[in-house]
Motif scaffolding. Structure first.
Motif, PDB file in Angstrom:
ATOM      1  N   ARG A  81     -78.655 -13.280  64.199  1.00 30.86           N
ATOM      2  CA  ARG A  81     -78.046 -12.580  63.246  1.00 30.86           C
ATOM      3  C   ARG A  81     -76.840 -12.762  63.401  1.00 30.86           C
ATOM      4  NH1 ARG A  81     -77.795 -10.091  57.758  1.00 30.86           N
ATOM      5  NH2 ARG A  81     -77.030  -8.268  57.888  1.00 30.86           N
ATOM      6  N   MET A  82     -76.694 -13.217  61.782  1.00 33.00           N
ATOM      7  CA  MET A  82     -74.780 -13.671  61.884  1.00 33.00           C
ATOM      8  C   MET A  82     -74.073 -12.757  60.768  1.00 33.00           C
ATOM      9  SD  MET A  82     -75.255 -17.530  61.919  1.00 33.00           S
ATOM     10  CE  MET A  82     -75.987 -17.961  60.605  1.00 33.00           C
ATOM     11  N   ASN A  83     -73.286 -12.055  61.738  1.00 38.10           N
ATOM     12  CA  ASN A  83     -71.911 -11.271  60.204  1.00 38.10           C
ATOM     13  C   ASN A  83     -70.755 -11.346  60.307  1.00 38.10           C
ATOM     14  OD1 ASN A  83     -74.358  -8.894  59.982  1.00 38.10           O
ATOM     15  ND2 ASN A  83     -73.716  -7.949  62.072  1.00 38.10           N
ATOM     16  N   ASN A  84     -70.221 -11.306  60.185  1.00 44.70           N
ATOM     17  CA  ASN A  84     -68.619 -10.974  59.249  1.00 44.70           C
ATOM     18  C   ASN A  84     -68.467 -13.473  59.960  1.00 44.70           C
ATOM     19  OD1 ASN A  84     -65.601 -10.872  59.053  1.00 44.70           O
ATOM     20  ND2 ASN A  84     -65.416 -10.992  61.228  1.00 44.70           N
ATOM     21  N   LEU A  85     -69.173 -13.336  59.231  1.00 44.32           N
ATOM     22  CA  LEU A  85     -69.509 -14.981  59.031  1.00 44.32           C
ATOM     23  C   LEU A  85     -67.859 -15.721  58.961  1.00 44.32           C
ATOM     24  CD1 LEU A  85     -72.944 -16.380  58.086  1.00 44.32           C
ATOM     25  CD2 LEU A  85     -71.791 -17.101  60.116  1.00 44.32           C
ATOM     26  N   LYS A  86     -67.276 -17.514  59.215  1.00 45.19           N
ATOM     27  CA  LYS A  86     -66.485 -17.420  58.993  1.00 45.19           C
ATOM     28  C   LYS A  86     -66.619 -18.856  58.828  1.00 45.19           C
ATOM     29  CE  LYS A  86     -63.827 -14.828  62.977  1.00 45.19           C
ATOM     30  NZ  LYS A  86     -63.354 -14.639  64.247  1.00 45.19           N
ATOM     31  N   PRO A  87     -65.241 -19.350  57.812  1.00 42.83           N
ATOM     32  CA  PRO A  87     -65.523 -20.770  57.866  1.00 42.83           C
ATOM     33  C   PRO A  87     -65.891 -22.061  58.851  1.00 42.83           C
ATOM     34  CG  PRO A  87     -63.804 -19.877  56.509  1.00 42.83           C
ATOM     35  CD  PRO A  87     -63.857 -18.946  57.401  1.00 42.83           C
ATOM     36  N   GLU A  88     -65.230 -21.290  60.005  1.00 41.16           N
ATOM     37  CA  GLU A  88     -65.790 -22.870  61.351  1.00 41.16           C
ATOM     38  C   GLU A  88     -66.515 -22.158  61.818  1.00 41.16           C
ATOM     39  OE1 GLU A  88     -63.159 -20.636  60.640  1.00 41.16           O
ATOM     40  OE2 GLU A  88     -62.406 -18.914  62.633  1.00 41.16           O
ATOM     41  N   ASP A  89     -67.580 -21.430  61.681  1.00 40.62           N
ATOM     42  CA  ASP A  89     -69.094 -21.400  61.715  1.00 40.62           C
ATOM     43  C   ASP A  89     -70.205 -21.879  61.105  1.00 40.62           C
ATOM     44  OD1 ASP A  89     -68.685 -17.497  61.956  1.00 40.62           O
ATOM     45  OD2 ASP A  89     -68.982 -19.120  63.374  1.00 40.62           O
ATOM     46  N   THR A  90     -69.246 -22.705  60.122  1.00 41.19           N
ATOM     47  CA  THR A  90     -70.403 -23.894  58.855  1.00 41.19           C
ATOM     48  C   THR A  90     -70.671 -24.955  60.134  1.00 41.19           C
ATOM     49  OG1 THR A  90     -68.734 -23.664  57.036  1.00 41.19           O
ATOM     50  CG2 THR A  90     -70.140 -25.206  57.815  1.00 41.19           C
ATOM     51  N   ALA A  91     -72.532 -25.232  60.304  1.00 34.79           N
ATOM     52  CA  ALA A  91     -72.608 -26.547  61.296  1.00 34.79           C
ATOM     53  C   ALA A  91     -74.239 -26.172  60.718  1.00 34.79           C
ATOM     54  CB  ALA A  91     -72.275 -25.844  62.517  1.00 34.79           C
ATOM     55  N   MET A  92     -74.535 -26.945  61.662  1.00 31.93           N
ATOM     56  CA  MET A  92     -76.489 -27.726  61.121  1.00 31.93           C
ATOM     57  C   MET A  92     -77.050 -26.589  62.635  1.00 31.93           C
ATOM     58  SD  MET A  92     -78.948 -28.450  60.253  1.00 31.93           S
ATOM     59  CE  MET A  92     -78.368 -30.313  59.044  1.00 31.93           C
ATOM     60  N   TYR A  93     -77.385 -25.203  62.945  1.00 31.19           N
ATOM     61  CA  TYR A  93     -78.055 -24.776  63.513  1.00 31.19           C
ATOM     62  C   TYR A  93     -79.014 -25.414  63.983  1.00 31.19           C
ATOM     63  CZ  TYR A  93     -73.761 -21.849  63.333  1.00 31.19           C
ATOM     64  OH  TYR A  93     -72.374 -21.022  63.139  1.00 31.19           O
ATOM     65  N   TYR A  94     -79.948 -25.074  65.080  1.00 31.87           N
ATOM     66  CA  TYR A  94     -81.287 -24.981  66.394  1.00 31.87           C
ATOM     67  C   TYR A  94     -81.173 -24.228  66.647  1.00 31.87           C
ATOM     68  CZ  TYR A  94     -79.380 -29.969  64.644  1.00 31.87           C
ATOM     69  OH  TYR A  94     -78.600 -30.969  64.173  1.00 31.87           O
ATOM     70  N   CYS A  95     -83.208 -23.984  66.519  1.00 36.43           N
ATOM     71  CA  CYS A  95     -83.333 -23.128  68.027  1.00 36.43           C
ATOM     72  C   CYS A  95     -83.832 -23.884  68.898  1.00 36.43           C
ATOM     73  CB  CYS A  95     -84.110 -21.926  67.194  1.00 36.43           C
ATOM     74  SG  CYS A  95     -85.745 -22.786  66.798  1.00 36.43           S
ATOM     75  N   ALA A  96     -83.609 -23.571  69.719  1.00 37.17           N
ATOM     76  CA  ALA A  96     -84.576 -24.166  71.039  1.00 37.17           C
ATOM     77  C   ALA A  96     -85.535 -23.213  71.704  1.00 37.17           C
ATOM     78  CB  ALA A  96     -83.492 -24.712  71.826  1.00 37.17           C
ATOM     79  N   ALA A  97     -86.077 -23.584  72.722  1.00 35.57           N
ATOM     80  CA  ALA A  97     -87.211 -23.083  73.638  1.00 35.57           C
ATOM     81  C   ALA A  97     -87.367 -24.154  74.897  1.00 35.57           C
ATOM     82  CB  ALA A  97     -88.102 -22.682  72.880  1.00 35.57           C
ATOM     83  N   ASP A  98     -88.121 -22.958  75.864  1.00 33.62           N
ATOM     84  CA  ASP A  98     -88.641 -23.184  77.614  1.00 33.62           C
ATOM     85  C   ASP A  98     -87.485 -23.837  77.702  1.00 33.62           C
ATOM     86  OD1 ASP A  98     -90.424 -26.555  78.036  1.00 33.62           O
ATOM     87  OD2 ASP A  98     -90.304 -24.702  79.619  1.00 33.62           O
ATOM     88  N   CYS A  99     -86.462 -23.213  78.428  1.00 36.37           N
ATOM     89  CA  CYS A  99     -85.562 -23.214  78.547  1.00 36.37           C
ATOM     90  C   CYS A  99     -85.629 -23.187  80.474  1.00 36.37           C
ATOM     91  CB  CYS A  99     -83.821 -22.948  78.673  1.00 36.37           C
ATOM     92  SG  CYS A  99     -83.910 -20.940  77.941  1.00 36.37           S
ATOM     93  N   TYR A 100     -84.265 -23.517  81.263  1.00 39.81           N
ATOM     94  CA  TYR A 100     -84.057 -22.705  82.300  1.00 39.81           C
ATOM     95  C   TYR A 100     -82.795 -23.291  83.156  1.00 39.81           C
ATOM     96  CZ  TYR A 100     -84.244 -28.147  83.758  1.00 39.81           C
ATOM     97  OH  TYR A 100     -84.418 -29.256  84.278  1.00 39.81           O
ATOM     98  N   GLN A 101     -82.456 -23.001  84.046  1.00 43.67           N
ATOM     99  CA  GLN A 101     -80.783 -22.551  84.490  1.00 43.67           C
ATOM    100  C   GLN A 101     -80.707 -23.374  85.330  1.00 43.67           C
ATOM    101  OE1 GLN A 101     -79.459 -18.477  83.753  1.00 43.67           O
ATOM    102  NE2 GLN A 101     -78.492 -19.340  82.690  1.00 43.67           N
ATOM    103  N   LYS A 102     -80.190 -24.833  85.555  1.00 46.64           N
ATOM    104  CA  LYS A 102     -79.622 -25.605  86.709  1.00 46.64           C
ATOM    105  C   LYS A 102     -79.187 -24.082  88.353  1.00 46.64           C
ATOM    106  CE  LYS A 102     -79.045 -30.082  86.158  1.00 46.64           C
ATOM    107  NZ  LYS A 102     -78.458 -31.023  85.092  1.00 46.64           N
ATOM    108  N   SER A 103     -78.835 -25.213  89.318  1.00 48.66           N
ATOM    109  CA  SER A 103     -78.212 -24.943  90.195  1.00 48.66           C
ATOM    110  C   SER A 103     -76.567 -24.766  89.849  1.00 48.66           C
ATOM    111  CB  SER A 103     -78.263 -25.716  91.396  1.00 48.66           C
ATOM    112  OG  SER A 103     -78.034 -26.742  91.186  1.00 48.66           O
ATOM    113  N   ASP A 104     -76.146 -26.033  89.149  1.00 51.79           N
ATOM    114  CA  ASP A 104     -74.490 -25.561  88.558  1.00 51.79           C
ATOM    115  C   ASP A 104     -74.373 -24.313  86.955  1.00 51.79           C
ATOM    116  OD1 ASP A 104     -75.113 -28.294  86.099  1.00 51.79           O
ATOM    117  OD2 ASP A 104     -76.435 -26.520  86.107  1.00 51.79           O
ATOM    118  N   GLY A 105     -75.696 -23.845  86.790  1.00 53.62           N
ATOM    119  CA  GLY A 105     -75.673 -22.626  85.646  1.00 53.62           C
ATOM    120  C   GLY A 105     -75.266 -23.081  84.663  1.00 53.62           C
ATOM    121  N   SER A 106     -75.587 -24.166  84.677  1.00 50.55           N
ATOM    122  CA  SER A 106     -76.178 -24.837  82.556  1.00 50.55           C
ATOM    123  C   SER A 106     -77.325 -24.936  82.791  1.00 50.55           C
ATOM    124  CB  SER A 106     -75.842 -26.128  82.631  1.00 50.55           C
ATOM    125  OG  SER A 106     -76.295 -27.284  83.420  1.00 50.55           O
ATOM    126  N   THR A 107     -77.834 -24.630  81.424  1.00 55.79           N
ATOM    127  CA  THR A 107     -79.221 -24.710  80.944  1.00 55.79           C
ATOM    128  C   THR A 107     -79.382 -25.183  79.999  1.00 55.79           C
ATOM    129  OG1 THR A 107     -78.681 -22.407  81.199  1.00 55.79           O
ATOM    130  CG2 THR A 107     -80.279 -22.759  79.243  1.00 55.79           C
TER     131      THR A 107
END
Length: 122
Positions: A81-107
């Motif tokens: 859900r995206m509210n109060n959209l701004k011009p800088e929100d213009t982009a291609m949006y992607y959903c993703a699944a099956d994630c895990y977090q690495k030891s450095d904190g990245s996903t």
């Protein structure tokens, strides 16, 4: 494995709202899901994540308070859900699944949808 398909993108004026949906072909990987976006000339960035079956929640600073991620396992769907959209929100949006977090904190994510375009005009 899972296939993901986004919908709900479009054009909106600044200050408006959009609801993005992402439908999955199976339950695989839906315990850890997220939304990304990529603007022209920029790297793809994670803007929202729902980890560990919903126990972990992440929002990028520039969408915090405006965007809300959720999922409905009965429908095998992920939402943004995206509210109060701004011009800088213009982009291609992607959903993703099956994630895990690495030891450095990245996903890291294993599966991606093809994306849906969001355009916000001033």
């Amino acid at each position: 494995q899972v296939q993901l398909l986004e919908s709900g993108g479009g054009s909106v004026q600044a200050g408006g709202s959009l609801n993005l949906s992402c439908t999955a072909s199976s339950f695989y990987g839906l315990y850890c899901v997220g939304w990304f976006r990529q603007a022209p000339g920029a790297e793809r960035e994670e803007i929202a994540g729902l980890y560990d079956g919903g126990a972990g929640l992440y929002y990028a600073d520039d969408v915090k308070g405006r965007f809300t991620i959720s999922k409905d396992m009965s429908k095998k769907s992920i939402y943004l859900r995206m509210n109060n959209l701004k011009p800088e929100d213009t982009a291609m949006y992607y959903c993703a699944a099956d994630c895990y977090q690495k030891s450095d904190g990245s996903t890291v994510y294993g599966y991606w949808g093809p994306g849906t375009q969001v355009t916000v005009s001033a």
